[in-house]
Motif scaffolding. Structure first.
Motif, PDB file in Angstrom:
ATOM      1  N   SER A 181       0.843  -1.204   0.000  1.00  0.00           N
ATOM      2  CA  SER A 181       0.000   0.000   0.000  1.00  0.00           C
ATOM      3  C   SER A 181       0.870   1.243   0.000  1.00  0.00           C
ATOM      4  N   ASN A 182       0.461   2.265  -0.760  1.00  0.00           N
ATOM      5  CA  ASN A 182       1.277   3.474  -0.915  1.00  0.00           C
ATOM      6  C   ASN A 182       1.533   4.192   0.404  1.00  0.00           C
ATOM      7  N   TYR A 183       0.564   4.148   1.336  1.00  0.00           N
ATOM      8  CA  TYR A 183       0.742   4.874   2.594  1.00  0.00           C
ATOM      9  C   TYR A 183       1.825   4.257   3.473  1.00  0.00           C
ATOM     10  N   LYS A 184       2.281   3.056   3.133  1.00  0.00           N
ATOM     11  CA  LYS A 184       3.367   2.429   3.898  1.00  0.00           C
ATOM     12  C   LYS A 184       4.744   2.788   3.339  1.00  0.00           C
ATOM     13  N   LEU A 185       4.764   3.496   2.213  1.00  0.00           N
ATOM     14  CA  LEU A 185       6.026   3.895   1.592  1.00  0.00           C
ATOM     15  C   LEU A 185       6.351   5.317   2.024  1.00  0.00           C
ATOM     16  N   LEU A 186       7.427   5.481   2.781  1.00  0.00           N
ATOM     17  CA  LEU A 186       7.795   6.772   3.369  1.00  0.00           C
ATOM     18  C   LEU A 186       8.976   7.390   2.627  1.00  0.00           C
ATOM     19  N   PRO A 187       9.236   8.677   2.842  1.00  0.00           N
ATOM     20  CA  PRO A 187      10.371   9.324   2.165  1.00  0.00           C
ATOM     21  C   PRO A 187      11.695   8.585   2.353  1.00  0.00           C
ATOM     22  N   GLN A 188      11.878   7.932   3.509  1.00  0.00           N
ATOM     23  CA  GLN A 188      13.144   7.208   3.724  1.00  0.00           C
ATOM     24  C   GLN A 188      13.274   5.958   2.847  1.00  0.00           C
ATOM     25  N   HIS A 189      12.200   5.627   2.100  1.00  0.00           N
ATOM     26  CA  HIS A 189      12.268   4.484   1.183  1.00  0.00           C
ATOM     27  C   HIS A 189      12.510   4.924  -0.262  1.00  0.00           C
ATOM     28  N   ASP A 190      12.492   6.238  -0.516  1.00  0.00           N
ATOM     29  CA  ASP A 190      12.582   6.724  -1.904  1.00  0.00           C
ATOM     30  C   ASP A 190      13.840   6.244  -2.629  1.00  0.00           C
ATOM     31  N   ASP A 191      14.941   6.145  -1.864  1.00  0.00           N
ATOM     32  CA  ASP A 191      16.210   5.784  -2.501  1.00  0.00           C
ATOM     33  C   ASP A 191      16.164   4.379  -3.093  1.00  0.00           C
ATOM     34  N   LEU A 192      15.255   3.533  -2.595  1.00  0.00           N
ATOM     35  CA  LEU A 192      15.132   2.161  -3.130  1.00  0.00           C
ATOM     36  C   LEU A 192      14.803   2.207  -4.617  1.00  0.00           C
ATOM     37  N   TYR A 193      13.972   3.155  -5.011  1.00  0.00           N
ATOM     38  CA  TYR A 193      13.570   3.239  -6.419  1.00  0.00           C
ATOM     39  C   TYR A 193      14.733   3.676  -7.292  1.00  0.00           C
ATOM     40  N   PHE A 194      15.575   4.592  -6.748  1.00  0.00           N
ATOM     41  CA  PHE A 194      16.733   5.010  -7.514  1.00  0.00           C
ATOM     42  C   PHE A 194      17.749   3.868  -7.651  1.00  0.00           C
ATOM     43  N   GLU A 195      17.904   3.105  -6.585  1.00  0.00           N
ATOM     44  CA  GLU A 195      18.810   1.947  -6.659  1.00  0.00           C
ATOM     45  C   GLU A 195      18.334   0.962  -7.716  1.00  0.00           C
TER      46      GLU A 195
END
Length: 383
Positions: A369-383
């Motif tokens: 769910s999108n609400y469980k994805l926080l700013p501290q997880h954003d780098d995962l997408y770049f990786e």
């Protein structure tokens, strides 16, 4: 019809009422609620705005508009509507409650997470003071408040909210004690019974993540030792509902709060297991009450309830640390592995036509769910 979950019939009758009396403000408000529950959010907002044009001090319409705008991610607009409602009636418990439980669904940055956590704590303190000063709330007002919203989005901030959750739980406990004082007393254990009677309660005994996790607790529990009694307090029925109904001793499906409470008490349960508390508002009315000798909460929402009448929190060894018990007001029970018997998912082919095939385009599929994805997880997408 809305109470029965038949929103389309409900909408038809409210529209008929408005056609008879175009100035019947209550019908506009109720129509907006039914439209929202039926998925017609824009139309719901439109009818509420018509109410405000007729009566700019209508608190129900202001509160409804606040709720609708949060659903579409306009939390700033939500807060403006609640502030207007509170200016008109500062002691309105429901407006205060909705204001406290307003959070962004997706956070833009770390600062926003911190801001809304402080916003929650500040408004929780106001409600604590309001209840301490004024303990004469009507039953209808308390039920309307507790049935309006939960602090669900706070649970996914990714940091320690144990103390806030305990304070929130204590407030909910106190509010239910005003209206149900008889259900805050210990219930003795029936030692002479042949079977242990175990109840399961949820609003989601249908196709839902709650049943994907926990339906086999009900279906596969040893019928020679236990009688399983199921209390479905949500409106939706489907093939999963039927499966559970066929595999338990007793299946009770009503959504009226007093009716459900009276049924559970008359069944004289040894154990009552709440599969989720905090997801659907109605469950936070049942949760603080003492309805069985032993009461447990499963991890449908994976944080402590903060309720003093909740004895055990059922989790899994794989999800807890040696220090996890410090984060629960209940006694933590670590069942083996993840604690659930999860069915093997059915394989389905993805329909490629849903995605535009373009060169150099990367498609991310998020199984969360999108609400469980926080700013501290954003780098995962770049990786």
């Amino acid at each position: 019809y809305r109470e029965l979950g038949d929103y389309k019939k409900s909408i038809k009758f409210y529209k008929n009422a408005i056609s008879i009396n175009p100035n019947y403000v209550s019908a506009f408000n109720n129509l907006s609620i039914s439209l929202n529950k039926n998925g017609n959010l824009k139309e719901a907002i439109n009818y509420c705005e018509k109410v405000i044009k007729k009566d700019h001090r209508n608190i129900l319409a202001l509160n409804n508009l606040g709720e609708y705008h949060q659903e579409i991610g306009n939390e700033d607009i939500s807060l403006d509507y609640y502030k207007k409602a509170i200016e008109i009636e500062p002691s309105n418990l429901r407006s205060r409650w909705l204001m406290m439980n307003t959070f962004p669904i997706i956070y833009k940055n770390f600062e926003q997470i911190d801001y809304f956590k402080k916003h929650f704590e500040k408004n929780l303190k106001i409600i604590e003071n309001l209840i301490n000063k004024n303990n004469i709330f009507e039953k209808k007002q308390i039920l309307s408040t507790l049935n309006s919203s939960t602090n669900f989005y706070l649970h996914y901030h990714g940091d320690d909210i144990t103390n806030l959750q305990k304070r929130y739980g204590a407030v909910v406990h106190k509010l239910t004690e005003f209206i149900f004082p008889q259900f805050h007393k210990k219930i003795p254990f029936n030692k002479s019974a042949k079977f242990i009677k175990v109840g399961f309660i949820s609003s989601f005994f249908c196709e839902h993540i709650v049943t994907k996790l926990f339906k086999n607790w009900i279906i596969k529990l040893n019928k020679k030792r236990f009688k399983t009694l199921v209390y479905h307090v949500g409106p939706k029925n489907d093939h999963i509902t039927d499966l559970i109904r066929e595999n338990c001793y007793s299946f009770f499906h009503k959504i009226n709060i007093d009716t459900v409470i009276n049924q559970i008490i008359s069944d004289k349960l040894d154990v009552l297991i709440f599969l989720d508390i905090g997801m659907e508002p109605k469950m936070q009315i049942f949760g603080p009450l003492r309805l069985a000798t032993i009461q447990c909460c499963a991890f449908g929402v994976p944080v402590t309830t903060g309720f003093s009448n909740m004895d055990y929190f059922l989790s899994g060894e794989s999800m807890e640390t040696d220090f996890s018990k410090e984060h629960y007001s209940e006694k933590l029970i670590k069942l083996p592995a993840c604690s659930v018997d999860y069915d093997i998912p059915k394989k389905e082919d993805m329909d490629d036509s849903k995605y535009k095939k373009e060169e150099n385009k990367v498609i991310f599929l998020s199984l969360q769910s999108n609400y469980k994805l926080l700013p501290q997880h954003d780098d995962l997408y770049f990786e």
